[in-house]
Design an enzyme around this catalytic site. Structure first.
Site, PDB file in Angstrom:
ATOM      1  N   GLU A 199       0.837  -1.203   0.000  1.00 58.15           N
ATOM      2  CA  GLU A 199       0.000   0.000   0.000  1.00 58.15           C
ATOM      3  C   GLU A 199       0.872   1.253   0.000  1.00 58.15           C
ATOM      4  O   GLU A 199       0.591   2.217  -0.727  1.00 58.15           O
ATOM      5  CB  GLU A 199      -0.909  -0.005   1.225  1.00 58.15           C
ATOM      6  N   ASP A 243       0.617   3.804  -3.059  1.00 55.11           N
ATOM      7  CA  ASP A 243       0.174   5.174  -2.824  1.00 55.11           C
ATOM      8  C   ASP A 243       1.055   6.165  -3.582  1.00 55.11           C
ATOM      9  O   ASP A 243       0.555   7.090  -4.237  1.00 55.11           O
ATOM     10  CB  ASP A 243       0.201   5.462  -1.320  1.00 55.11           C
ATOM     11  N   ASP A 278      -7.251   1.023   0.656  1.00 59.19           N
ATOM     12  CA  ASP A 278      -5.882   0.558   0.907  1.00 59.19           C
ATOM     13  C   ASP A 278      -5.529  -0.607  -0.010  1.00 59.19           C
ATOM     14  O   ASP A 278      -4.390  -0.715  -0.493  1.00 59.19           O
ATOM     15  CB  ASP A 278      -5.727   0.115   2.364  1.00 59.19           C
ATOM     16  N   GLU A 292      -4.545   0.463  -3.551  1.00 57.15           N
ATOM     17  CA  GLU A 292      -3.162   0.946  -3.595  1.00 57.15           C
ATOM     18  C   GLU A 292      -2.179  -0.212  -3.492  1.00 57.15           C
ATOM     19  O   GLU A 292      -1.130  -0.211  -4.157  1.00 57.15           O
ATOM     20  CB  GLU A 292      -2.929   1.956  -2.474  1.00 57.15           C
TER      21      GLU A 292
END
Length: 230
Positions: free
Chosen positions: A46, A50, A119, A122
């Protein structure tokens, strides 16, 4: 421990994602919540995803809107990468049926929790990059996910975050500002889950949830705006 003979609960997920993993265990990791394992879960993926998502969206906006200033581009990017937008992507990919959660998290509705779904999106981005090593391929995949939303994004003040929009809405009508209060915190830092109550005069109490107080407040403000705009 990550299984090497991992089988997807929904084999069609790969088709919806638009990528065939060479290392399927990376996808398994991207779908695994920390409630299952504190060591083998999606959080590192994640973190990577991101940053990659932010870069992909920033690059797209830079070229798609050559006349917009930095401030508006920043607001547009924030709109496209925030939890609400990622939750919609997760719904499109039907991720809720594929999440790997503990029994307790599953019973508490974790497979429908927007913060977990966001989450996971990502984390899948990070997993695709590590598996393929191809940034251009990743960009194409991610932008395909965003096709339904890119056409509707406009460089206007409506791209301000929900809390700012709600405050401006109330101020313009000379009404009291909203009051936010944390009513529940689950988990230990830095992996906490917040529930926030938002009170606006004349409306029922609305609750928002998120991985931080700020995200939870934004979620609550977004729900209030939906009520006001009905």
């Amino acid at each position: 421990m990550i299984k090497h003979q991992f089988k997807l609960s929904d084999p069609r997920l790969l088709s919806r994602i638009g990528y065939q993993f060479k290392q399927l265990e990376l996808l398994q990791l991207a779908l695994t919540h920390r409630s299952v394992s504190h060591k083998y879960n999606y959080e590192r993926l994640e973190f990577l995803g991101d940053s990659l998502l932010g870069m992909i969206i920033a690059n797209y906006l830079y070229h798609a809107y050559p006349n917009e200033n930095e401030g508006r581009l920043t607001r547009m990017r924030a709109t496209l990468v925030r939890q609400e937008a990622l939750g919609k992507i997760a719904t499109d990919l039907q991720l809720s049926r594929c999440l790997i959660l503990s029994t307790g998290e599953l019973k508490s509705g974790g497979h429908h929790r927007e913060s977990i779904l966001a989450d996971t999106v990502e984390a899948i981005i990070g997993a695709i990059y590590l598996d393929s090593g191809d940034l251009n391929l990743l960009k194409d995949i991610v932008l395909k996910w965003y096709i339904p939303y890119l056409d509707h994004i406009e460089p206007t003040d409506q791209l301000k975050d929900p809390k700012s929009r709600l405050q401006e809405y109330l101020q313009a009508r000379k009404k009291p500002l909203p009051v936010y209060e944390v009513v529940d915190i689950q988990g230990d830092a830095p992996h906490q889950h917040f529930k926030v109550e938002c009170v606006v005069d004349g409306l029922p109490k609305i609750y928002g949830e998120g991985s931080s107080r700020r995200f939870a407040e934004q979620a609550a403000a977004a729900e209030i705006l939906k009520l006001l705009e009905q």
